[in-house]
Design a protein around this motif. Structure first.
Motif, PDB file in Angstrom:
ATOM      1  N   LEU A  81      44.307  42.234  35.791  1.00 51.22           N
ATOM      2  CA  LEU A  81      44.953  41.048  36.362  1.00 51.22           C
ATOM      3  C   LEU A  81      43.506  40.297  35.515  1.00 51.22           C
ATOM      4  N   THR A 110      46.931  37.042  43.035  1.00 51.37           N
ATOM      5  CA  THR A 110      47.217  38.069  42.692  1.00 51.37           C
ATOM      6  C   THR A 110      45.046  38.848  43.050  1.00 51.37           C
ATOM      7  N   THR A 113      45.245  38.894  46.614  1.00 47.88           N
ATOM      8  CA  THR A 113      46.137  40.214  47.249  1.00 47.88           C
ATOM      9  C   THR A 113      45.507  42.078  47.630  1.00 47.88           C
TER      10      THR A 113
END
Length: 187
Positions: A81, A110, A113
């Motif tokens: 990511l 993202t 999370t």
């Protein structure tokens, strides 16, 4: 049992040091972003790309430290990511603040999370409640960055605040890890 305790101690010590470095980096980075006035020039674009690349480096240090305690799969996801985000921010910087805020927001959602999931798996280690909170706040902040991209005059200064808050959570985690690392039994 001694091996697990030693591994936990070593991981807590390594994470504590890493969290202190992440705190310092976040504060310095935020000061530099604020100093640019939020305008995207070559220096600001470089700063934007450096932040997720620093995250990649920090996660690599985390992976190395957590080898003996079975590193979380989320750490590998975080590397992917953050690498994609660095590339995305490099491209978005040429399009202006709204594009940067959208990429940053997607990353915050993202990565937040993933941070939340990794911290939950490490909760027995200690010092992870701030990381759990940070992950949850990151998800919410990501949504606000995406929404802010549609504002009449979007600005990058909010990401500096986001970095400072994240840095503070790393500082609190480092201080709370003192117990697990044996550095300060009264913390």
């Amino acid at each position: 049992m001694t091996t697990i305790t030693t591994s936990t101690h070593d991981l807590a010590t390594a994470l504590r040091k890493l969290y202190f470095v992440r705190f310092g980096f976040a504060i310095i980075w935020a000061i530099l972003i604020i100093a640019t006035g939020g305008d995207i020039d070559a220096f600001t674009a470089t700063l934007l790309v450096i932040y997720p690349l620093f995250d990649v480096g920090a996660v690599l240090v985390d992976l190395r430290a957590s080898r003996a305690t079975r590193p979380a799969a989320g750490l590998y996801v975080n590397i992917a990511l953050s690498t994609a985000t660095a590339i995305g921010l490099g491209i978005a910087a040429a399009s202006g603040e709204p594009a940067v805020l959208r990429v940053w927001g997607a990353w915050a959602i993202t990565a937040g999370t993933v941070q939340l999931a990794v911290a939950v798996t490490r909760r027995r280690l200690g010092g992870q409640v701030p990381q759990i909170l940070s992950g949850g706040i990151s998800v919410l902040a990501g949504g606000s960055f995406i929404a802010a991209a549609s504002a009449d005059d979007p600005t990058l200064t909010n990401i500096a605040g986001y970095a400072v808050l994240g840095g503070i959570f790393f500082l609190v985690s480092a201080l709370r890890l003192n117990r697990a690392s044996g550095v300060d039994q009264d913390a």
